[in-house]
Write an enzyme that holds these catalytic residues in place. Structure first.
Site, short mmCIF file in Angstrom:
data_model
loop_
_atom_site.label_atom_id
_atom_site.label_comp_id
_atom_site.label_asym_id
_atom_site.label_seq_id
_atom_site.Cartn_x
_atom_site.Cartn_y
_atom_site.Cartn_z
N GLU A 165 0.84 -1.19 0.00
CA GLU A 165 0.00 0.00 0.00
C GLU A 165 0.88 1.23 0.00
O GLU A 165 1.98 1.20 0.58
CB GLU A 165 -0.85 -0.02 1.27
CG GLU A 165 -2.09 0.85 1.25
CD GLU A 165 -2.96 0.54 2.45
OE1 GLU A 165 -3.94 -0.21 2.28
OE2 GLU A 165 -2.61 1.00 3.56
N HIS A 187 -6.43 3.88 4.98
CA HIS A 187 -5.73 3.39 6.17
C HIS A 187 -4.85 4.49 6.77
O HIS A 187 -4.33 5.33 6.05
CB HIS A 187 -4.85 2.19 5.80
CG HIS A 187 -5.65 0.97 5.52
ND1 HIS A 187 -5.32 0.07 4.54
CD2 HIS A 187 -6.79 0.49 6.09
CE1 HIS A 187 -6.20 -0.90 4.51
NE2 HIS A 187 -7.10 -0.66 5.46
N ALA A 229 13.98 -5.85 -7.85
CA ALA A 229 14.61 -6.81 -6.92
C ALA A 229 14.21 -8.24 -7.22
O ALA A 229 14.65 -9.18 -6.55
CB ALA A 229 14.21 -6.45 -5.49
N PRO A 279 2.70 -6.97 -11.37
CA PRO A 279 1.83 -6.75 -12.54
C PRO A 279 1.87 -5.29 -12.96
O PRO A 279 2.36 -4.43 -12.22
CB PRO A 279 0.46 -7.14 -12.01
CG PRO A 279 0.51 -6.92 -10.55
CD PRO A 279 1.93 -7.20 -10.14
#
Ligand code: ACO
Ligand code: LMR
Length: 609
Positions: free
Chosen positions: A230, A272, A294, A299
């Site tokens: 997120e 959040h 990495a 996607p």
């Protein structure tokens, strides 16, 4: 900390009386084929007892404890606490759970736990080598083993997302809501979830995305790791470091949500608490790029998330790394009767019928008349009897007749059998209901219980066209006393004024009094034999009642016959005389009368008979 948190035998203590979440955990057990309920006990601060729940097709009782210490002591094998405490008490209760030697995992559902306290929780868990999931989470699920609280939603969703049996994918996200969505995406694109955890959306979670990814790395049954990050914070950058350090060797499909933030003015705060980019590094785009670089499988957008998961899964199957888990049918959850009834899926036959009153409406109704209108109508208790006993709004004279009958039968002194027994019972120290009952039990064919008989017999003779003489002969031939005729103390020379009053009322208000006139003709004959064979108050009420029904024009002949033959008129004497019996009971209690014992001179001892 062992990588596996849950097994098929894991049991939890649920802190907080959240019955729906508890039932959903047990329903998951049913889907997963668990034999042991996953909830061992409930802590409901300040109270204790049991809580009945469905477990599959049956019901079980879960013990309820007033505190966690008691629950943990009685259920030492339970090593998970699902903590529903509100943000006000979540910290203290979670710390108590973490510090209890039995407890390994604490799931903190509450939102709004202060960041400083959340960090203490995380630090304490790390120090004790224990696991905290949350705060601000729906929890998590180990497919086919253990479900925390409301994770994964309804039973139907659990089965549709294949969560009732283990697959090959380990999943972790911050968002509870998106977790449920992802369980479905994973089910549609792989052989299903092995375990899924939502760490919660706060800035300082008790455990991180990386913590759970590393657990999945260490669990052999997990072949593919899927994660959802997120915007905001640097958690995903720690995953980048772990990838570079080869701490994560299993395929990791990950997407960081919040890429749309670039279209908003800087510093936009998403849902959040932790979802706000404090710097460029914390943006979703930056983190997705770093993860991809990495070696994670990232996607192009969330829309391709399922595609990438499927591609990666299929490669693992082709390599023989994954042997797809078989699809196992889940048992159909028995319909919850109340729910099914509410949804109109089932219907239930009622067990008895009521056609006279309804207390379920906003206002109590007698025969569909709101009580306020009953009171405002002036129909009085006689009118209420008309509604509830005879299902009619009687004419005023009918209500008044019934009321008069109640007043006339209310009492006839302490000497009569009903009053006598009640007095004796009251003096024996019996409660008022028992004393009343003892008095009422004397009502019968000779005393107070001849109203129905009088109405039936006189109506029968009258309808049959018997003359009064024929009627008397007919009854004599049956060897039966005529109900409604005769009195122990009243007679022609000592008339019963109650009867006098009632006759006058009927003559004044009823359109016709055919049956009463017939009864008076009978009385003319019976009193020729003995002066006390008068029309008594029982007889007068029963016979006049028939005239009242006939006069009202509201009742057909059949309905009148049904009412008379049903045998409900004696109830008038019971209701009326209860007033007087209570009077005698209270009188004795007021006078503090001692136990009654019949005097010897009242008893003829004839034991040689
Ligand atoms: N019909 C015909 N004959 C009667 C009736 C009657 N209702 N009542 C008494 N008799 C006759 C008896 O057959 C007897 O005749 P006999 O001398 O030829 O043998 C004679 O009168 C005396 O009978 P007892 O029962 O001794 O008279 P008693 O005064 O004790 O009876 C009683 C009073 C119990 C009320 C009686 O008249 C009776 O049973 N009546 C019918 C039931 C009834 O109406 N009860 C309600 C009373 S009012 C009230 O309780 C509120
Ligand atoms: C009563 O109403 O109780 C009386 O008519 C009976 C009786 O014996 O007085």
């Amino acid at each position: 900390m062992k990588p596996e948190l849950f097994t098929k035998d894991t049991t939890a203590i649920v802190y907080g009386y959240h019955v729906n979440a508890i039932q959903r955990m047990l329903d998951f057990d049913y889907a997963a084929g668990r034999k042991v309920p996953s909830v061992a006990a409930i802590v409901n601060p300040g109270s204790e007892g049991v809580h009945k729940v469905f477990f599959g097709k049956g019901e079980i009782l879960l013990p309820v404890y007033r505190d966690l210490k008691s629950a943990a002591a009685r259920h030492p094998k339970s090593d998970v606490v699902v903590n529903f405490a509100s943000y006000r008490s979540a910290f203290d209760s979670s710390m108590e759970a973490l510090n209890h030697p039995n407890i390994r995992t604490v799931c903190v559902i509450a939102e709004g736990v202060p960041e400083r306290r959340a960090r203490i929780l995380a630090a304490t868990a790390a120090k004790l080598d224990k696991m905290v999931i949350g705060p601000a989470t729906v929890g998590g699920i180990k497919a086919g083993c253990f479900k925390i609280a409301n994770t994964a939603g309804t039973y139907e969703n659990i089965v549709e997302s294949k969560l009732h049996r283990p697959g090959s994918v380990g999943f972790v996200s911050k968002s509870g809501g998106l977790s449920n969505e992802c369980y479905n995406i994973i089910a549609r694109n792989t052989d299903g979830l092995y375990e899924g955890i939502a760490i919660g959306g706060d800035a300082y979670p008790g455990s991180t995305l990386l913590d759970h990814i590393l657990r999945y790395e260490a669990i052999p049954a997990v072949k593919l790791i899927v994660a959802l990050g997120e915007i905001g914070g640097t958690e995903e950058l720690r995953i980048v470091e772990a990838l570079k350090a080869k701490k994560i060797t299993k395929p990791l499909v990950i997407w960081v949500t919040g890429t749309c933030s670039k279209m908003f003015p800087a510093g936009v705060q998403f849902g959040h608490a932790g979802a706000k980019a404090g710097s460029d590094l914390e943006t979703a785009d930056a983190k997705n790029a770093a993860l991809k670089a990495a070696g994670a499988i990232v996607p192009a957008s969330f829309d391709d998330y399922g595609v990438k998961i499927n591609e990666t899964y299929e490669k693992l199957v082709k390599k023989g790394v994954i042997k797809p888990a078989a699809d196992v049918p889940a048992p159909a959850l028995p319909l919850d009767f109340a729910q099914a009834l509410k949804e109109g899926k089932i219907r239930k036959a009622t067990t008895f019928i009521n056609t006279i009153s309804n207390e379920k409406k906003e206002e109590l109704e007698y025969l569909n008349i709101p009580i306020s209108r009953v009171l405002g109508s002036g129909m009085g208790i006689g009118g209420v009897i008309g509604l509830l006993w005879f299902k009619r709004q009687l004419p005023d004279y009918g209500s008044k007749f019934l009321e008069t009958a109640l007043m006339l039968t209310a009492d006839h002194g302490p000497a009569v059998s009903g009053a006598h027994n009640a007095i004796v019972a009251a003096r024996a120290g019996k409660d008022i209901i028992s004393a009343l009952a003892s008095g009422l039990l004397t009502i019968g064919p000779r005393f107070g219980g001849a109203i129905d008989g009088a109405a039936q017999q006189f109506k029968r003779a009258f309808d049959a066209g018997l003359t009064p003489e024929q009627f008397i002969r007919d009854m004599k031939g049956k060897g039966a006393n005529i109900p409604g005729i005769g009195h122990k103390v009243k007679s022609l020379t000592n008339p019963d004024m109650r009867v006098t009053q009632l006759k006058a009322f009927c003559k004044k208000h009823f359109k016709k009094t055919d049956l009463l006139d017939y009864a008076l003709a009978v009385e003319q004959l019976t009193t020729k034999k003995k002066g006390n064979l008068i029309l008594n108050v029982d007889g007068c009420i029963g016979i006049a009642f028939v005239d009242m029904l006939s006069s009202s024009g509201q009742f057909s002949k059949d309905e009148i016959d049904n009412i008379v033959n049903m045998g409900c008129l004696n109830a008038l004497f019971v209701v009326g005389r209860s007033i007087g019996i209570f009077g005698h009971i209270f009188d004795q209690k007021r006078l503090k009368q001692p136990l009654y014992r019949t005097p010897y001179d009242e008893i003829a001892y004839m034991t040689d008979l």
